[in-house]
Scaffold this active site. Structure first.
Site, PDB file in Angstrom:
ATOM      1  N   ASP A   1      37.312  42.280  39.215  1.00 35.63           N
ATOM      2  CA  ASP A   1      38.736  41.966  39.274  1.00 35.63           C
ATOM      3  C   ASP A   1      39.003  40.818  38.293  1.00 35.63           C
ATOM      4  O   ASP A   1      38.336  40.727  37.273  1.00 35.63           O
ATOM      5  CB  ASP A   1      39.150  41.628  40.705  1.00 35.63           C
ATOM      6  CG  ASP A   1      40.610  41.977  40.978  1.00 35.63           C
ATOM      7  OD1 ASP A   1      41.483  41.383  40.334  1.00 35.63           O
ATOM      8  OD2 ASP A   1      40.886  42.837  41.827  1.00 35.63           O
TER       9      ASP A   1
ATOM     10  N   HIS B   1      39.341  41.890  34.938  1.00 36.92           N
ATOM     11  CA  HIS B   1      40.757  42.123  34.673  1.00 36.92           C
ATOM     12  C   HIS B   1      41.394  41.003  33.864  1.00 36.92           C
ATOM     13  O   HIS B   1      42.613  40.958  33.733  1.00 36.92           O
ATOM     14  CB  HIS B   1      41.513  42.305  35.994  1.00 36.92           C
ATOM     15  CG  HIS B   1      41.161  43.561  36.719  1.00 36.92           C
ATOM     16  ND1 HIS B   1      41.761  43.939  37.905  1.00 36.92           N
ATOM     17  CD2 HIS B   1      40.261  44.538  36.431  1.00 36.92           C
ATOM     18  CE1 HIS B   1      41.245  45.092  38.317  1.00 36.92           C
ATOM     19  NE2 HIS B   1      40.331  45.467  37.443  1.00 36.92           N
TER      20      HIS B   1
END
Length: 386
Positions: free
Chosen positions: A210, A233
């Protein structure tokens, strides 16, 4: 304890006139399977009560520990030094039903050095991906209501949810940490900061599923430098706008960092719903993008799971500077500003940007703007849309 560990501990206390609390002396066993939770808690409790300068020491070895809630306030500044490895139980429920695996709570004047923590998150991720009834999952190491903290040299592996969390804290420095989880691990933010001030994150490698670093509401005065991010991310401010009465984000700098094959580069994201929140005075400078999905992104219609509010974001985004950002984008929209109709993004500045589309069809990179106002300086590639 080995002769090497004894010698090292002796050397540490020569360098620092501290009183050492070795977890082995309190019953911990570094064999990888004996539950040492109680021993760690006893060592911490004794050190926290000490009126001499205390040092909680974890020698080499592998120590199985369940949830560790390490409470302050303590009598003196605390040092927690790890030369070994802390591992979570194989059954993810052992820590997964707790919000945190290792938590420091209301400890002012804390230094955590070195070592490895391994939350063994694979079983938990499989539960999540399988759509089963899973526990909430634990953050690997969390600092809550802590002031004047140094976290240095830690390696965090396979967190269930978040590797390092910082909440309601001030003057925290995270330095030379290494964070690792597979690219497909769900919601495993590297470092998450919320409701905290004076946070520095420096010289660290973050590879996770993430956000490498996520910056939540109430975060102020942050400096992020020399980060190697990817996979993951990217570095995100948000998501913001979860509530009407939400604290803002201000005075954030991200500089001298490299993003490699991340989903995004530097991102600001908010839900499309009413909110009194804001994100302002943000600086992104001297960044290298290597095959990054959206190198520069403001997304005020954030909706990751298709349950979208479909309103206008009340979060006010302003005074955002992107300077000397270079590299390649894996999507054609290398610069994307998708801002709120009712609260347009203002004061955006692009200077010395060179982002090209890494595309075998040789389609050029483009900029996209909606409800965004700003200016450009120097050479900006792709051409700015305002």
């Amino acid at each position: 304890m080995t002769h090497t560990s004894v010698s090292l501990l002796f050397l540490l206390c020569l360098l620092c006139p501290c009183l050492a609390y070795n977890v082995v002396s309190f019953g911990a066993r570094g064999d990888g399977w004996t539950d040492s939770t109680s021993a760690f808690l006893r060592a911490w409790s004794a050190a926290c009560r000490s009126t001499s300068q205390p040092n909680v020491y974890v020698p080499r070895g592998t120590y199985l520990v369940r949830t560790l809630n390490l409470y302050g306030p303590c009598q003196r500044r605390m040092e927690f030094r790890i030369d070994g490895t802390l591992v979570a139980p194989a059954n993810y429920n052992a820590i997964g039903n707790s919000e945190f695996w290792i938590m420091f709570y209301k400890v002012s004047g804390l230094s955590v050095y070195g070592g490895t923590i391994n939350a063994k998150g694979h079983g938990y991720w499989s539960c999540r991906k399988g759509g089963k009834s899973c526990p909430q999952g634990a953050r690997s190491i969390q600092f809550m209501w802590c002031n004047n903290v140094l976290l240095k040299g830690l390696t965090s592996l396979h967190s269930q949810r978040v590797h390092v969390g910082i909440g309601y804290s001030s003057n925290v420095r995270v330095e030379k940490v290494k964070i690792t989880a597979p690219s497909g691990s769900p919601n495993t933010d590297g470092i998450h900061v919320q409701n905290s001030r004076g946070i520095t994150i420096y010289g660290s490698i973050i590879q996770t599923g993430d956000d490498c670093i996520s910056i939540g509401p109430g975060s102020m005065n942050m400096w992020i430098e020399q980060i190697g991010c990817g996979p993951g991310h990217g570095i995100s401010i948000g998501s913001l706008g979860s509530s009407n009465n939400e604290a803002g984000v201000a005075n954030i700098t991200v500089t001298n960092s490299v993003f490699t094959k991340t989903q995004n580069g530097v991102r600001i994201k908010s839900w499309a719903r009413p909110s009194g929140g804001y994100a302002r005075n943000l600086m992104f400078t001297n960044l290298i993008m290597r095959n990054v999905g959206y190198p520069i992104l403001i997304d005020q219609n954030y909706c990751p799971h298709n349950n979208c509010p479909r309103q206008n974001s009340g979060v006010k985004v302003s005074q955002v500077t992107y300077k000397n950002v270079k590299g390649t984008s894996s999507t054609q929209q290398a610069i994307k500003f998708d801002c709120s109709y009712s609260n347009p993004c203002t004061g955006i500045r692009l200077q010395d940007i060179k982002l090209t589309h890494n595309d075998r069809f040789r389609r050029p990179a483009v900029s996209y703007c909606r409800n965004a106002r700003g200016r450009r300086g120097g050479t900006v590639i792709p051409r700015s849309c305002f």
